[in-house]
Design a protein around this motif. Structure first.
Motif, PDB file in Angstrom:
ATOM      1  N   SER A  38      -4.571  13.998   2.880  1.00  0.00           N
ATOM      2  CA  SER A  38      -4.834  12.557   2.914  1.00  0.00           C
ATOM      3  C   SER A  38      -4.892  12.029   4.343  1.00  0.00           C
ATOM      4  CB  SER A  38      -3.767  11.814   2.113  1.00  0.00           C
ATOM      5  OG  SER A  38      -2.518  11.914   2.740  1.00  0.00           O
ATOM      6  N   LYS A  39      -4.050  12.557   5.229  1.00  0.00           N
ATOM      7  CA  LYS A  39      -4.091  12.116   6.629  1.00  0.00           C
ATOM      8  C   LYS A  39      -5.360  12.610   7.315  1.00  0.00           C
ATOM      9  CE  LYS A  39       0.771  11.555   7.122  1.00  0.00           C
ATOM     10  NZ  LYS A  39       1.755  11.167   8.058  1.00  0.00           N
ATOM     11  N   LYS A  88       0.821  -1.199   0.000  1.00  0.00           N
ATOM     12  CA  LYS A  88       0.000   0.000   0.000  1.00  0.00           C
ATOM     13  C   LYS A  88       0.868   1.267   0.000  1.00  0.00           C
ATOM     14  CE  LYS A  88      -4.427   1.067   2.035  1.00  0.00           C
ATOM     15  NZ  LYS A  88      -5.308   0.902   3.184  1.00  0.00           N
ATOM     16  N   LYS A  89       1.978   1.228   0.742  1.00  0.00           N
ATOM     17  CA  LYS A  89       2.868   2.381   0.786  1.00  0.00           C
ATOM     18  C   LYS A  89       3.551   2.599  -0.557  1.00  0.00           C
ATOM     19  CE  LYS A  89       3.918   2.279   5.694  1.00  0.00           C
ATOM     20  NZ  LYS A  89       4.978   2.178   6.709  1.00  0.00           N
ATOM     21  N   PHE A  90       3.881   1.496  -1.231  1.00  0.00           N
ATOM     22  CA  PHE A  90       4.530   1.624  -2.538  1.00  0.00           C
ATOM     23  C   PHE A  90       3.595   2.263  -3.549  1.00  0.00           C
ATOM     24  CE2 PHE A  90       5.521  -0.126  -6.766  1.00  0.00           C
ATOM     25  CZ  PHE A  90       6.783   0.438  -6.927  1.00  0.00           C
ATOM     26  N   GLU A 134      -8.152  10.326   6.193  1.00  0.00           N
ATOM     27  CA  GLU A 134      -8.095   9.018   6.851  1.00  0.00           C
ATOM     28  C   GLU A 134      -8.677   9.087   8.249  1.00  0.00           C
ATOM     29  OE1 GLU A 134      -4.100   7.583   6.848  1.00  0.00           O
ATOM     30  OE2 GLU A 134      -4.039   7.315   4.686  1.00  0.00           O
ATOM     31  N   LYS A 136       1.319   4.413  -2.961  1.00  0.00           N
ATOM     32  CA  LYS A 136       1.232   5.841  -2.667  1.00  0.00           C
ATOM     33  C   LYS A 136       2.444   6.602  -3.190  1.00  0.00           C
ATOM     34  CE  LYS A 136      -1.680   5.621   1.417  1.00  0.00           C
ATOM     35  NZ  LYS A 136      -1.789   5.924   2.846  1.00  0.00           N
ATOM     36  N   LYS A 137       3.574   5.917  -3.348  1.00  0.00           N
ATOM     37  CA  LYS A 137       4.795   6.575  -3.800  1.00  0.00           C
ATOM     38  C   LYS A 137       4.904   6.635  -5.324  1.00  0.00           C
ATOM     39  CE  LYS A 137       7.412   5.379   0.307  1.00  0.00           C
ATOM     40  NZ  LYS A 137       8.569   4.684   0.855  1.00  0.00           N
ATOM     41  N   LEU A 166      -0.207  15.425   1.545  1.00  0.00           N
ATOM     42  CA  LEU A 166      -0.074  14.492   2.671  1.00  0.00           C
ATOM     43  C   LEU A 166      -0.986  14.877   3.823  1.00  0.00           C
ATOM     44  CD1 LEU A 166       3.790  13.916   2.724  1.00  0.00           C
ATOM     45  CD2 LEU A 166       2.026  12.283   2.079  1.00  0.00           C
TER      46      LEU A 166
END
Length: 82
Positions: A76-77, A2-4, A80, A6-7, A73
């Motif tokens: 998005s935070k 999931k982190k990948f 969430e 987002k990058k 960022l």
């Protein structure tokens, strides 16, 4: 994973910047330049104004990109957390 995912936009953005910067590189070798072309090229290289303008544009672009990434960022935070 999931982190990948987002990058990926950041990686694509950096790849785009590198392609734009590398597009100025001459791939094919041209014929020998004439004396007029040499004097014009030397006059352009002697002027620091162009280099300063390009450096300022890159610095402003990086600062704007950093601000945009920070805002993205934070948004998005915040989303969430909702």
């Amino acid at each position: 994973m999931k982190k990948f995912i987002k990058k990926i936009p950041v990686i694509l953005g950096l790849a785009f910047v590198l392609v734009c910067l590398a597009s100025n590189v001459k791939v094919t070798k041209a014929a020998e330049p004439t004396s007029e072309a040499i004097t014009v090229e030397n006059a352009e290289m002697a002027s620091p104004t162009g280099s300063k303008a390009i450096a300022a544009a890159i610095a402003i672009g990086l600062a704007a990109m950093g601000g945009a990434i920070g805002m993205g960022l934070s948004i998005s935070k915040a989303e969430e957390g909702i």
